[in-house]
Design a protein around this motif. Structure first.
Motif, PDB file in Angstrom:
ATOM      1  N   ARG A 166       0.823  -1.198   0.000  1.00  0.00           N
ATOM      2  CA  ARG A 166       0.000   0.000   0.000  1.00  0.00           C
ATOM      3  C   ARG A 166       0.863   1.256   0.000  1.00  0.00           C
ATOM      4  NH1 ARG A 166      -2.857  -4.125   1.510  1.00  0.00           N
ATOM      5  NH2 ARG A 166      -5.142  -4.132   1.358  1.00  0.00           N
ATOM      6  N   LEU A 167       0.227   2.360  -0.316  1.00  0.00           N
ATOM      7  CA  LEU A 167       0.965   3.614  -0.504  1.00  0.00           C
ATOM      8  C   LEU A 167       1.750   4.023   0.738  1.00  0.00           C
ATOM      9  CD1 LEU A 167      -1.743   5.702  -2.431  1.00  0.00           C
ATOM     10  CD2 LEU A 167       0.105   4.329  -3.382  1.00  0.00           C
ATOM     11  N   HIS A 168       1.130   3.922   1.906  1.00  0.00           N
ATOM     12  CA  HIS A 168       1.827   4.353   3.126  1.00  0.00           C
ATOM     13  C   HIS A 168       3.000   3.438   3.454  1.00  0.00           C
ATOM     14  CE1 HIS A 168       0.184   1.262   5.934  1.00  0.00           C
ATOM     15  NE2 HIS A 168      -0.855   1.275   5.120  1.00  0.00           N
ATOM     16  N   GLN A 169       2.931   2.184   2.989  1.00  0.00           N
ATOM     17  CA  GLN A 169       4.041   1.258   3.237  1.00  0.00           C
ATOM     18  C   GLN A 169       5.241   1.556   2.344  1.00  0.00           C
ATOM     19  OE1 GLN A 169       1.641  -2.162   2.528  1.00  0.00           O
ATOM     20  NE2 GLN A 169       0.963  -2.350   4.655  1.00  0.00           N
ATOM     21  N   VAL A 170       5.017   2.328   1.287  1.00  0.00           N
ATOM     22  CA  VAL A 170       6.120   2.816   0.459  1.00  0.00           C
ATOM     23  C   VAL A 170       6.740   4.046   1.109  1.00  0.00           C
ATOM     24  CG1 VAL A 170       6.759   3.802  -1.772  1.00  0.00           C
ATOM     25  CG2 VAL A 170       5.113   1.928  -1.675  1.00  0.00           C
ATOM     26  N   LYS A 171       5.888   5.005   1.454  1.00  0.00           N
ATOM     27  CA  LYS A 171       6.383   6.271   2.004  1.00  0.00           C
ATOM     28  C   LYS A 171       7.099   6.075   3.330  1.00  0.00           C
ATOM     29  CE  LYS A 171       4.927  11.013   3.036  1.00  0.00           C
ATOM     30  NZ  LYS A 171       3.817  11.997   2.955  1.00  0.00           N
ATOM     31  N   PHE A 172       6.597   5.164   4.171  1.00  0.00           N
ATOM     32  CA  PHE A 172       7.168   4.954   5.505  1.00  0.00           C
ATOM     33  C   PHE A 172       7.825   3.581   5.619  1.00  0.00           C
ATOM     34  CE2 PHE A 172       3.318   7.681   5.999  1.00  0.00           C
ATOM     35  CZ  PHE A 172       3.977   8.869   6.303  1.00  0.00           C
ATOM     36  N   LYS A 173       8.545   3.194   4.581  1.00  0.00           N
ATOM     37  CA  LYS A 173       9.124   1.849   4.544  1.00  0.00           C
ATOM     38  C   LYS A 173      10.138   1.619   5.652  1.00  0.00           C
ATOM     39  CE  LYS A 173      12.882   2.568   1.154  1.00  0.00           C
ATOM     40  NZ  LYS A 173      12.818   4.039   1.073  1.00  0.00           N
ATOM     41  N   ASP A 174      10.834   2.665   6.093  1.00  0.00           N
ATOM     42  CA  ASP A 174      11.809   2.492   7.169  1.00  0.00           C
ATOM     43  C   ASP A 174      11.122   2.141   8.482  1.00  0.00           C
ATOM     44  OD1 ASP A 174      13.832   3.077   5.404  1.00  0.00           O
ATOM     45  OD2 ASP A 174      13.907   5.203   5.928  1.00  0.00           O
ATOM     46  N   ASP A 182      10.324 -11.446  -3.099  1.00  0.00           N
ATOM     47  CA  ASP A 182      10.997 -11.056  -4.336  1.00  0.00           C
ATOM     48  C   ASP A 182      10.106 -10.200  -5.223  1.00  0.00           C
ATOM     49  OD1 ASP A 182      13.293 -12.562  -3.675  1.00  0.00           O
ATOM     50  OD2 ASP A 182      12.299 -14.387  -4.375  1.00  0.00           O
ATOM     51  N   LYS A 183       8.775 -10.248  -4.985  1.00  0.00           N
ATOM     52  CA  LYS A 183       7.851  -9.494  -5.820  1.00  0.00           C
ATOM     53  C   LYS A 183       6.658  -9.027  -4.993  1.00  0.00           C
ATOM     54  CE  LYS A 183       4.519 -10.881  -8.631  1.00  0.00           C
ATOM     55  NZ  LYS A 183       3.760 -11.550  -9.705  1.00  0.00           N
ATOM     56  N   MET A 184       6.196  -7.792  -5.288  1.00  0.00           N
ATOM     57  CA  MET A 184       5.007  -7.270  -4.641  1.00  0.00           C
ATOM     58  C   MET A 184       4.164  -6.540  -5.688  1.00  0.00           C
ATOM     59  SD  MET A 184       6.425  -5.878  -0.961  1.00  0.00           S
ATOM     60  CE  MET A 184       4.799  -5.983  -0.194  1.00  0.00           C
ATOM     61  N   VAL A 185       2.936  -6.227  -5.308  1.00  0.00           N
ATOM     62  CA  VAL A 185       2.044  -5.476  -6.179  1.00  0.00           C
ATOM     63  C   VAL A 185       1.653  -4.186  -5.469  1.00  0.00           C
ATOM     64  CG1 VAL A 185      -0.165  -5.405  -7.366  1.00  0.00           C
ATOM     65  CG2 VAL A 185       1.145  -7.535  -7.322  1.00  0.00           C
ATOM     66  N   LEU A 186       2.024  -3.052  -6.062  1.00  0.00           N
ATOM     67  CA  LEU A 186       1.671  -1.749  -5.510  1.00  0.00           C
ATOM     68  C   LEU A 186       0.193  -1.475  -5.770  1.00  0.00           C
ATOM     69  CD1 LEU A 186       2.382   1.068  -4.331  1.00  0.00           C
ATOM     70  CD2 LEU A 186       2.874   1.768  -6.694  1.00  0.00           C
ATOM     71  N   MET A 187      -0.579  -1.295  -4.706  1.00  0.00           N
ATOM     72  CA  MET A 187      -2.002  -0.975  -4.832  1.00  0.00           C
ATOM     73  C   MET A 187      -2.136   0.538  -4.968  1.00  0.00           C
ATOM     74  SD  MET A 187      -2.655  -4.127  -4.441  1.00  0.00           S
ATOM     75  CE  MET A 187      -4.375  -4.510  -4.193  1.00  0.00           C
ATOM     76  N   ALA A 226      -1.220  -2.352  -9.369  1.00  0.00           N
ATOM     77  CA  ALA A 226      -2.664  -2.511  -9.476  1.00  0.00           C
ATOM     78  C   ALA A 226      -3.317  -1.136  -9.557  1.00  0.00           C
ATOM     79  CB  ALA A 226      -3.215  -3.276  -8.271  1.00  0.00           C
ATOM     80  N   LEU A 227      -4.195  -0.955 -10.531  1.00  0.00           N
ATOM     81  CA  LEU A 227      -4.943   0.290 -10.695  1.00  0.00           C
ATOM     82  C   LEU A 227      -6.446   0.011 -10.594  1.00  0.00           C
ATOM     83  CD1 LEU A 227      -3.101   2.115 -13.641  1.00  0.00           C
ATOM     84  CD2 LEU A 227      -3.019   2.662 -11.203  1.00  0.00           C
TER      85      LEU A 227
END
Length: 329
Positions: A166-174, A182-187, A226-227
């Motif tokens: 999810r978006l917040h898991q990208v922004k606050f990955k630290d 090895d692979k994920m899907v960005l929602m 994913a869109l």
């Protein structure tokens, strides 16, 4: 360099810039998220025309109530023979499932999930599958258990394992951590909470998405995207309480006693039922939809962040929303 040569160089540079700004073509896949499996002719034609290779089909959810973890929302009438695609069993797990759960319980859960996936696949004539996907909106408080679950499931299944991001898991990955995958899907949707009564489109607001994904190019796992192509209605009563009605479009309001207040907003002028939900005079209905133009703009932005080729997965396969898919992508 003579004048003609200069003109040729400028023309070639123009072509180069034009090519790099175009939206990249991505192979298209779909999620299937309905609880009663069925494929109509429109959906079949879309899968055929877009040369869809993969369908991520939600088999069931996992939830915890009163310290009891169990599958819920199990798919009915699944039959893998209905489409000539690779089916990828997908399981949604609530975040609270991993709260206050022991390590032994997590390991048992991984075994139980894999066993139930196999049972559901066999019952639906899915004799072989190469990948499993897990959908969970994990948080800092659950990441240890969730990552343990992923490791266990990958080991037990001996399958490729992917998960949603999810978006917040990208922004606050630290803070929220990087899953052992090895692979994920960005929602790339659900940019806001639909109950916040904002003027923004809570399904997908590109400006909000851009803020969350400023550093997407630094995410250390290979990503597909994913869109959304769905729409829904947000119904607000006199007391400000909100009801979310999925799979709803403005077409569903044709002939209903409503008055358009502004773009996407309606006021109920007389009592009627909306998808078995009773609405009264004075209620407001906000219909949120996704346009093909918004999807093109979002894809163009993502192309600037994801340098490698990626697959595009539309959420979700439903004939009601397939016209939302832009022809350019």
């Amino acid at each position: 360099m003579n004048c003609l040569q200069k003109i040729i160089v400028v023309f070639l540079l123009f072509l180069l810039v034009g090519c790099t700004s175009e939206t990249k073509k991505s192979p298209i896949d779909f999620y299937y998220w309905r609880s009663n499996y069925g494929i109509n002719q429109t959906e079949k034609n879309t899968v055929d025309s877009l040369k869809v290779e993969n369908i991520y089909v939600r088999f069931f959810d996992v939830d915890k109530t009163a310290d009891h973890i169990q599958p819920v929302g199990i798919i009915q009438n699944f039959d893998a023979r209905k489409l000539p695609v690779n089916y990828i069993p997908t399981v949604f797990i609530t975040n609270r499932t991993f709260l206050n759960t022991s390590k032994d319980q997590v390991k048992t859960l991984a075994k139980n999930v894999f066993n139930f996936i196999n049972e559901t696949a066999k019952k639906g004539n899915l004799n072989e599958f190469e990948e499993i996907q897990i959908d969970c909106d994990w948080t800092k408080s659950t990441r240890e258990n969730y990552f343990l679950f992923l490791n266990e499931l990958k080991h037990i299944s001996n399958k490729k394992l992917s998960a949603t991001l999810r978006l917040h898991q990208v922004k606050f990955k630290d803070k929220e951590g990087i899953p052992p995958l090895d692979k994920m899907v960005l929602m790339c949707y659900a940019t806001e909470n639909p109950t916040d009564q904002s003027e923004n489109n809570s399904i997908l607001d590109l400006n909000i998405a851009k803020d969350y994904l400023q550093n997407l190019n630094n995410y250390p796992i290979k990503l597909d995207v994913a869109l959304p192509i769905y729409s829904w209605a947000i119904v607000t009563n006199h007391l400000g309480k909100i009801k979310l009605i999925n799979s709803f479009s403005e077409q569903d309001l044709i002939g209903k006693p409503v008055k358009k207040i502004r773009n996407g907003f309606y006021e109920v002028e007389d009592d009627f039922f909306v998808e078995k939900f009773y609405v009264s005079k004075g209620f407001t209905i906000k219909v949120e939809t996704i346009s093909p133009e918004l999807l093109v703009k979002t894809k163009s932005f993502l192309d600037t962040k994801l340098k490698n080729d990626y697959r595009l997965i539309y959420y979700h396969l439903d004939s009601k929303f397939l016209k939302t898919i832009p022809t350019e992508l």
